[in-house]
Design an enzyme around this catalytic site. Structure first.
Site, short mmCIF file in Angstrom:
data_model
loop_
_atom_site.label_atom_id
_atom_site.label_comp_id
_atom_site.label_asym_id
_atom_site.label_seq_id
_atom_site.Cartn_x
_atom_site.Cartn_y
_atom_site.Cartn_z
N SER A 1 3.53 -2.26 10.01
CA SER A 1 5.15 -2.06 10.45
C SER A 1 5.45 -3.06 9.61
O SER A 1 6.98 -3.88 10.47
CB SER A 1 5.23 -1.63 11.83
OG SER A 1 5.24 -0.65 11.60
N GLU B 1 -6.87 4.46 7.68
CA GLU B 1 -6.73 6.06 7.78
C GLU B 1 -7.75 6.35 6.70
O GLU B 1 -8.82 7.94 7.01
CB GLU B 1 -4.73 6.08 6.51
CG GLU B 1 -4.43 6.04 7.47
CD GLU B 1 -2.85 5.83 7.07
OE1 GLU B 1 -3.00 5.27 5.52
OE2 GLU B 1 -1.89 5.05 7.23
N GLY C 1 2.24 2.63 10.71
CA GLY C 1 3.70 3.52 10.36
C GLY C 1 4.25 3.67 11.32
O GLY C 1 4.78 5.14 12.09
N GLU D 1 -5.05 -4.80 10.45
CA GLU D 1 -4.10 -4.05 10.69
C GLU D 1 -4.35 -2.98 11.74
O GLU D 1 -5.10 -2.56 11.78
CB GLU D 1 -4.18 -2.99 9.55
CG GLU D 1 -3.80 -3.82 7.82
CD GLU D 1 -3.44 -2.66 7.35
OE1 GLU D 1 -2.35 -2.83 6.77
OE2 GLU D 1 -3.71 -1.59 7.26
N ASN E 1 0.79 -1.07 0.22
CA ASN E 1 0.13 0.38 -0.47
C ASN E 1 0.19 1.24 0.60
O ASN E 1 1.49 1.82 1.43
CB ASN E 1 -0.80 0.23 1.53
CG ASN E 1 -1.83 1.56 1.65
OD1 ASN E 1 -1.72 2.08 0.96
ND2 ASN E 1 -2.17 1.10 2.69
N LYS F 1 -0.03 4.41 -0.51
CA LYS F 1 -0.12 5.60 0.95
C LYS F 1 -0.94 7.28 -0.96
O LYS F 1 -0.43 6.25 -2.54
CB LYS F 1 -0.09 6.00 1.90
CG LYS F 1 -0.08 4.55 2.05
CD LYS F 1 0.05 4.56 3.55
CE LYS F 1 0.11 3.45 4.81
NZ LYS F 1 -0.07 3.55 6.01
N HIS G 1 -9.44 0.69 4.41
CA HIS G 1 -8.09 1.22 5.91
C HIS G 1 -7.98 2.24 6.54
O HIS G 1 -9.16 3.64 6.68
CB HIS G 1 -7.39 2.13 4.44
CG HIS G 1 -5.74 1.35 5.03
ND1 HIS G 1 -5.30 2.55 5.87
CD2 HIS G 1 -5.06 0.70 5.18
CE1 HIS G 1 -4.09 2.65 6.61
NE2 HIS G 1 -3.61 2.01 5.48
#
Ligand code: PGA
Length: 270
Positions: free
Chosen positions: A229, A109, A185, A179, A9, A11, A107
């Site tokens: 991560s 985010e 991140g 996730e 991904n 982003k 996701h």
């Protein structure tokens, strides 16, 4: 023999130039090394990269040109309507036209920064399945939810809300990604045991819905990826877990060197 999914991904990273170099290098090395490793270690490997919208055309063009099997390209988002007055949005048929066969949905985010609700994710999921654009549905708890022992409850709610109104056949086509929000991140990967526990729980919730009693075991082969991560040094331990079928990789998927290190670590584990 285990089928492994390594999904990248990107982003909001990697423009057209970087995408061109990445896909060319990936195609070359996948051809030289991965297929051979794949054969020797008797694993099946599926790689999918999710570039930003503006890089999709370049990535898809190179994939088509190099004609590699086991390599896919996907979109990071899409609107549930096919067309209409939705300024700034892009629809599923539009990304399919570019060559996308997968789409990321839910996701963290999108959920937390762009306030996407479970209802919206459900609409997008239905629309993508209807279009035969295979969804990768992300679920996961925040740090405070984990601290309050709410992980399982959050996962169960997210799963049930996402698949509301879908039939078994469609649910079987979903690829899931667990996730934990606190691991994305941050450099803080969930331990293989914690990731296994959550993926095993998610599988049990999904299986309750898609399982045909006594008849089939297809629920057992529903792909569940871990994300947060992931890098070359921790991917093998995660993939050793029985309920983890692959990884959704953010930062470490941005360069082809790092992506290939992950591919090798995944194939040569154990
Ligand atoms: P990360 O991102 O690997 O950089 O933690 C994962 C993701 O957001 O899917």
């Amino acid at each position: 023999m285990k089928k492994i999914f390594l999904y990248g991904n990107w982003k909001m990273h990697n423009g057209i130039k970087e995408t061109e170099t990445f896909f060319k290098d990936l195609c070359e090395h996948v051809c030289e090394d991965v297929v051979i490793c794949d054969f020797l270690s008797r694993n099946f490997l599926e790689i999918c990269i999710f570039p930003p919208f503006t890089s999709l055309f370049m990535g898809a063009r190179i994939l088509g040109y190099m004609g590699k099997t086991g390599l896919f390209i996907g979109a990071q988002n899409g609107h549930y309507e096919e067309k209409g007055a939705f300024t700034g949005e892009i629809s599923f048929p539009m990304v399919q036209e570019l060559g996308c066969t997968r789409v990321l949905l839910g996701h963290s985010e999108r959920r937390h920064i762009f306030n996407e609700s479970n209802e919206l994710i459900n609409k997008k999921l239905k629309a993508s399945l209807q279009r035969r654009l295979r969804p990768v549905l992300c679920i996961g708890e925040t740090f405070s939810e984990r601290e309050s022992d709410l992980t399982f409850q959050v996962l169960e709610n997210q799963i049930n809300a996402a698949i509301k109104g879908l039939d078994k056949e469609n649910i079987r086509n979903i690829i899931w990604a667990y996730e934990p929000v606190w691991a994305i991140g941050t450099g803080r990967t969930a331990s293989p045991e914690n990731a296994q526990e959550a993926c095993c729980f998610a599988r049990s919730v999904i299986s309750k819905v898609v399982r045909d009693e006594g008849k089939d075991k297809t629920w057992n082969s529903i792909p569940i990826l871990y994300g947060g991560s992931v890098k070359a040094s921790n991917v093998a331990g995660l993939l050793e877990q029985p309920d983890i079928d692959g990884a959704l990789i953010g930062g470490a998927s941005l360069s082809v060197e790092s992506m290939l290190e992950i591919v090798h670590a995944a194939l040569h584990r154990g």
